[in-house]
Write a protein that holds these residues in place. Structure first.
Motif, PDB file in Angstrom:
ATOM      1  N   ARG A 201      90.511  59.790 -11.488  1.00  0.00           N
ATOM      2  CA  ARG A 201      88.879  58.732 -12.560  1.00  0.00           C
ATOM      3  C   ARG A 201      87.929  59.297 -12.270  1.00  0.00           C
ATOM      4  O   ARG A 201      87.348  59.976 -13.616  1.00  0.00           O
TER       5      ARG A 201
ATOM      6  N   LEU B  36      84.798  61.391 -15.019  1.00  0.00           N
ATOM      7  CA  LEU B  36      83.483  60.817 -14.985  1.00  0.00           C
ATOM      8  C   LEU B  36      82.436  62.012 -14.620  1.00  0.00           C
ATOM      9  O   LEU B  36      81.181  62.538 -15.523  1.00  0.00           O
TER      10      LEU B  36
ATOM     11  N   GLU C  20      78.945  64.129 -16.223  1.00  0.00           N
ATOM     12  CA  GLU C  20      78.249  63.991 -16.511  1.00  0.00           C
ATOM     13  C   GLU C  20      77.596  65.681 -15.759  1.00  0.00           C
ATOM     14  O   GLU C  20      76.249  65.479 -16.296  1.00  0.00           O
TER      15      GLU C  20
ATOM     16  N   GLY D 215      80.249  60.331 -23.786  1.00  0.00           N
ATOM     17  CA  GLY D 215      80.269  59.727 -22.231  1.00  0.00           C
ATOM     18  C   GLY D 215      80.617  58.063 -22.537  1.00  0.00           C
ATOM     19  O   GLY D 215      80.520  57.059 -22.197  1.00  0.00           O
TER      20      GLY D 215
ATOM     21  N   ASP E 213      83.825  57.074 -22.971  1.00  0.00           N
ATOM     22  CA  ASP E 213      84.768  57.498 -21.295  1.00  0.00           C
ATOM     23  C   ASP E 213      84.362  56.652 -20.559  1.00  0.00           C
ATOM     24  O   ASP E 213      85.106  55.654 -19.940  1.00  0.00           O
ATOM     25  N   TYR E 214      83.153  55.712 -20.456  1.00  0.00           N
ATOM     26  CA  TYR E 214      82.682  55.543 -19.599  1.00  0.00           C
ATOM     27  C   TYR E 214      83.754  53.168 -20.390  1.00  0.00           C
ATOM     28  O   TYR E 214      84.258  53.153 -19.035  1.00  0.00           O
TER      29      TYR E 214
ATOM     30  N   ALA F 143      87.479  54.163 -18.852  1.00  0.00           N
ATOM     31  CA  ALA F 143      87.748  53.583 -17.864  1.00  0.00           C
ATOM     32  C   ALA F 143      87.143  52.366 -17.072  1.00  0.00           C
ATOM     33  O   ALA F 143      88.309  51.844 -16.455  1.00  0.00           O
TER      34      ALA F 143
ATOM     35  N   ILE G 239      79.396  51.300 -12.852  1.00  0.00           N
ATOM     36  CA  ILE G 239      79.550  50.958 -14.372  1.00  0.00           C
ATOM     37  C   ILE G 239      79.107  50.844 -15.202  1.00  0.00           C
ATOM     38  O   ILE G 239      78.300  50.880 -15.802  1.00  0.00           O
TER      39      ILE G 239
END
Length: 146
Positions: A7, A11, A15, A103, A106-107, A110, A124
């Protein structure tokens, strides 16, 4: 490879792609006069580089192997940034903003994972996601004044 490492590699790819994309934007702007905008874009690029390094550290701690490239995201960002070079600064800023929004998603996605270790969740929540949100605010200001 543990769930966390796989995972985190997802991420990390995002980045790495962000670093590549901002680097392209900086390369495009290098010939222009030094402005606060250029300095802030460079600072955002460095934030993404630092975020990538933090993710690499966590992957190694999990016993995983950090990815070395941006994968499909990187290919997409190269294509987009290549196209926006023809369209001007506002289009480039809009493309960068879209990357920051992706982004953030995505965070946030997660963080929905219940079995995420607390140190990664903390990273995070306290560093990576707030940076993305700050970048988005900066880009929105630039776009508003463009």
């Amino acid at each position: 490879m543990p769930w966390e490492a796989s995972r985190l590699n997802k991420l990390l790819r995002a980045e790495i792609s962000a670093v590549e994309t901002y680097q392209q934007a900086l390369d495009k702007l290098r010939g222009e006069p030094q402005t606060g905008e250029l300095q802030q874009i460079a600072s955002i690029c460095e934030d993404h580089r630092d975020s990538a390094n933090k993710l690499r550290e966590r992957i190694l701690q999990q016993g995983g192997r950090p990815t070395e490239d941006s994968g499909a995201w990187g290919s997409w960002s190269k294509m987009v940034m290549g196209a926006v070079k023809l369209l001007g600064d506002k289009a480039a800023l809009t493309a960068l903003r879209q990357g920051e929004e992706n982004g953030i998603e995505d965070y946030q996605e997660a963080l929905q994972e219940a079995d995420m270790p607390s140190d990664i969740r903390n990273l995070i929540q306290t560093t990576l996601l707030p940076r993305q949100q700050q970048h988005l605010n900066v880009l929105n200001k630039f776009i508003g004044s463009a």
